[in-house]
Design a protein around this motif. Sequence first.
Motif, PDB file in Angstrom:
ATOM      1  N   GLU A  94       3.695  -6.518   3.382  1.00 52.90           N
ATOM      2  CA  GLU A  94       3.192  -5.347   3.279  1.00 52.90           C
ATOM      3  C   GLU A  94       4.249  -4.146   3.467  1.00 52.90           C
ATOM      4  O   GLU A  94       3.988  -2.962   3.016  1.00 52.90           O
ATOM      5  CB  GLU A  94       1.990  -5.071   4.366  1.00 52.90           C
ATOM      6  CG  GLU A  94       0.736  -5.977   3.434  1.00 52.90           C
ATOM      7  CD  GLU A  94       0.520  -5.626   2.231  1.00 52.90           C
ATOM      8  OE1 GLU A  94       0.226  -4.488   1.898  1.00 52.90           O
ATOM      9  OE2 GLU A  94       0.373  -6.598   1.587  1.00 52.90           O
ATOM     10  N   LYS A  97       6.643  -3.911   0.772  1.00 53.08           N
ATOM     11  CA  LYS A  97       5.941  -3.087  -0.212  1.00 53.08           C
ATOM     12  C   LYS A  97       6.112  -1.524   0.058  1.00 53.08           C
ATOM     13  O   LYS A  97       6.324  -0.659  -1.000  1.00 53.08           O
ATOM     14  CB  LYS A  97       4.633  -3.433  -0.897  1.00 53.08           C
ATOM     15  CG  LYS A  97       4.535  -4.926  -1.302  1.00 53.08           C
ATOM     16  CD  LYS A  97       3.055  -5.164  -1.419  1.00 53.08           C
ATOM     17  CE  LYS A  97       2.800  -6.758  -1.668  1.00 53.08           C
ATOM     18  NZ  LYS A  97       1.162  -6.859  -1.747  1.00 53.08           N
ATOM     19  N   PHE A  98       5.591  -1.330   1.308  1.00 61.27           N
ATOM     20  CA  PHE A  98       5.559   0.094   1.548  1.00 61.27           C
ATOM     21  C   PHE A  98       6.793   0.823   1.420  1.00 61.27           C
ATOM     22  O   PHE A  98       7.174   2.020   0.975  1.00 61.27           O
ATOM     23  CB  PHE A  98       4.957   0.294   2.748  1.00 61.27           C
ATOM     24  CG  PHE A  98       4.545   1.757   3.326  1.00 61.27           C
ATOM     25  CD1 PHE A  98       3.521   2.406   2.746  1.00 61.27           C
ATOM     26  CD2 PHE A  98       5.388   2.145   4.442  1.00 61.27           C
ATOM     27  CE1 PHE A  98       3.433   3.645   3.418  1.00 61.27           C
ATOM     28  CE2 PHE A  98       5.217   3.572   4.770  1.00 61.27           C
ATOM     29  CZ  PHE A  98       4.287   4.419   4.450  1.00 61.27           C
ATOM     30  N   SER A  99       7.756   0.017   2.080  1.00 64.89           N
ATOM     31  CA  SER A  99       9.233   0.549   2.080  1.00 64.89           C
ATOM     32  C   SER A  99       9.550   1.078   0.645  1.00 64.89           C
ATOM     33  O   SER A  99      10.548   1.863   0.599  1.00 64.89           O
ATOM     34  CB  SER A  99      10.020  -0.206   3.022  1.00 64.89           C
ATOM     35  OG  SER A  99       9.627  -0.531   4.208  1.00 64.89           O
ATOM     36  N   ILE A 102       8.164   3.949  -0.661  1.00 65.42           N
ATOM     37  CA  ILE A 102       8.675   5.274  -0.078  1.00 65.42           C
ATOM     38  C   ILE A 102       9.980   5.471  -0.799  1.00 65.42           C
ATOM     39  O   ILE A 102      10.308   6.732  -0.999  1.00 65.42           O
ATOM     40  CB  ILE A 102       8.706   5.108   1.353  1.00 65.42           C
ATOM     41  CG1 ILE A 102       7.324   4.963   2.127  1.00 65.42           C
ATOM     42  CG2 ILE A 102       9.464   6.370   2.151  1.00 65.42           C
ATOM     43  CD1 ILE A 102       6.465   6.159   1.894  1.00 65.42           C
TER      44      ILE A 102
END
Length: 135
Positions: A94, A97-99, A102
């Motif tokens: 997670e 994915k978030f990184s 961004i």
Amino acid sequence: VKYMVKNTLEPLCKGKTPPEILSLRIADIACGSGIFLEEAYQYLVDFCTEWYKLNDKAHLLVVEEGVEKLPLVDKKAILTNCIYGVDIDVHAVEVSKFSLLIKLIEDETPASVKECVPILPDLSSNIKNGNSQRY
């Protein structure tokens, strides 16, 4: 990491056009929080941006202070076609994915995202939770 990515990807990208770059698949089978994948993604974006600067400047967006950048639709295509990862830690997946998401939108503006719906792609097929030793 940046040096490792450059040494790995430079020979693979050399002489390719941006559409040919989209056929590359970069996989990290123990991606953790995605640092290698972020750097690989950025390398590909930078490579394509430089290619367009030399070969088709009209394809690039010109933003503040004359900076030329790759359109969001192209950056999304690179991310969803080229970048893959697996990790055994569901939380690391997670974060990865978030990184990457961004990183995708870090220099975008309301004007540069208005034509791109949805703005964020679904990375669930690209970054997966699993044990790469089993495959």
